[in-house]
Design an enzyme around this catalytic site. Sequence first.
Site, PDB file in Angstrom:
ATOM      1  CB  SER A   1      -7.882   3.871   2.803  1.00 46.43           C
ATOM      2  OG  SER A   1      -7.017   3.184   3.699  1.00 46.43           O
TER       3      SER A   1
ATOM      4  CB  SER B   1      -8.038   0.989   5.664  1.00 44.92           C
ATOM      5  OG  SER B   1      -8.766   2.183   5.621  1.00 44.92           O
TER       6      SER B   1
ATOM      7  CE  LYS C   1      -3.914   1.882   2.691  1.00 45.33           C
ATOM      8  NZ  LYS C   1      -4.700   1.713   3.942  1.00 45.33           N
TER       9      LYS C   1
END
Length: 487
Positions: A151, A175, A76
Site C-alpha cells: 500500500s 506494504s 505515509k
Amino acid sequence: MSDLTRLSAAELASLIGKKEVSAVEVATAHLDRIDAVDERVHAFLHVDREGALAAAHAVDRGEITGPLAGVPIAVKDVVTTKGIPTTAASKILEGWRPPYDATIVERLKAAGMPILGKTNMDEFAMGSSTEYSAYGPTNNPWDLGRIPGGSGGGSAAALAAYEAPLAIGTDTGGSIRQPGAVTGTVGAKPTYGGTSRYGLIAFSSSLDTPGPCGRTVEDTALLHAVIAGHDPRDSTSIPQPVPDVVAAARLGATGDLTGVRLGLVREFAGDGSEPGVSAAFQEALQKLVKLGAEVVEVSCPHFEYALPAYYLIAPSECSSNLARFDGVRYGLRSGDDGNRSLEEVMSLTRDEGFGPEVKRRIILGTYALSSGYYDAYYGQAQKVRTLITRDFQAAFEQVDVLVSPTTPFVAFPFGSRTSDPYQMYLADLFTIPTNLYGGPAISVPCGLSEGLPVGFQIMAPTLADDRMYRVAAALESAVGTFTPPAL
Ligand code: GLN
C-alpha cells in the site's frame, strides 16, 4: 553544489552538519523537485511547504542537531500528523486534521527532520498497487504506466523520483517491502513492537508495523534508529533497547559475510515467481556466497497457508478497527438532513466513504468473526499463525536469516490485477509469513528484469533487526544501487 535531491540522507546530513549547505536549501531543493515532477508521479496527497521550511530553519538556527537533522522526509498518509491533513487515502477521512502527532512523527520532529508532506497509498493500507487510493493512483517513476506497489506506493515512488531522501511506511503484510522492491528502493519492516503504533490509523493491530524507507541501506538504518524504541503509549511496544542497526549496516558494507548462513525456504521454490525475478534473485544470492555466506535449504511447511491465514486475520481485525468511522467522530458525514435516523446516516456515510476493497475486507472480516463461523475461520487462522511462527523458530535454529525474492513479479501495468482480488493478494506471497510471525524483514534492490527493479528479501529472528541490516548492506555493496530513467 550538485543536485541536492540526488544525494543520500547520510551525505545530506553530513553537509548540513558541516554547514556546507543549509537545511533550508535542502528542503527547498526537494520541495521544488516535488513541484516539478509530482504532477506526473502523484506520490503526495498533501505537501507542507511552510511546515517543512519552518523545521529546516530551526535546524539552521542550531536548535536541533543529530544524525539526520535537516534531512527532509515524506510520511505515509496513514500516520497522524498534528494539524496536517491525514486521510489514509480514504474519502471517509477527507479534510480530517489530527489533533496530535503519532509517536514516530514526534521522533522525526525531535530529530530535526522536516516533513515534506503526506504520501499516497491504498485506502487504509489495503492493497498492493495504490490503485485503491480514493485520490487516484501513484505512478511508478521507472515506468509511469505501471504501479509503484502498495500500500505504501507513494512513499516508495517519492524516493525513486528523488522527491524525498527518506520516507515512512507501514507494513501489515508487505506494504513497505513490496513497494520498495518494485521501485528499486529499500524498505524495512522492523520487529513488531519495535516501532510504536501510537498514532497509526489502525488496519490490523496485531500486524501493523511502521518502518523506514530509503534509497540506501545505511539511510534506511539511520531512519530506523530515529523512529524505533519503546513507547509506553503503545501496549505492544517492546520495552527493550533497539539493536544497533546503523553499526550493523556499516559492518555489512565492508562486504564480508564469512560464516553467515542464509536459509532458502524450500516451499517458496516453484512458487510462480516470474523467471526474470527468480534469475535476478539467484544471481544476487551467488554474489552473497562470494562474500562468504553459506546457503542452506530449510523447510517451512506451513508457509503455504500464510496467505489464507492473513486474509482472515487482517480483515477480521480491520472490520473491528474500522467500526470507528461512523460519520459521527471524524471526516465525512452523509445524508444528515434532519430526517434520517442515526443508523441511516452511519450506513450512508460508510457506503459513500469507503471504497470497494475496504468494503470487501470489512464484509469478509465480519463474516469470519460471526457466531458459528468464528472457530472455523478466525480460530483456524490463529492456529496457522502459531504453526508459521514455529516454522520460523525452527528455521532460525539452522540459519541466521531467511532469504527470498520480495515479491513474485515486477511492477505490473495499471488495471492488470484489479479485477481478481486474488491476483492482487499474490503480490504479498513472500512478505506475509514474516508479519504473522512478527520478525523483521527488509527488501533491497538486487537487479533488473525487463528493465524493472527486483527486490531481495532478508528475514531475521524477532529483535535481530541488526542482523538483517548487515546482510542487506553486504548485498547492496555487491550489487550496487539502481537508478530509474530521468523523469
Ligand atoms: N497488500 C497487503 C494487503 O492488502 C498488505 C498491506 C499492508 O501491508 N498494509 O493487505
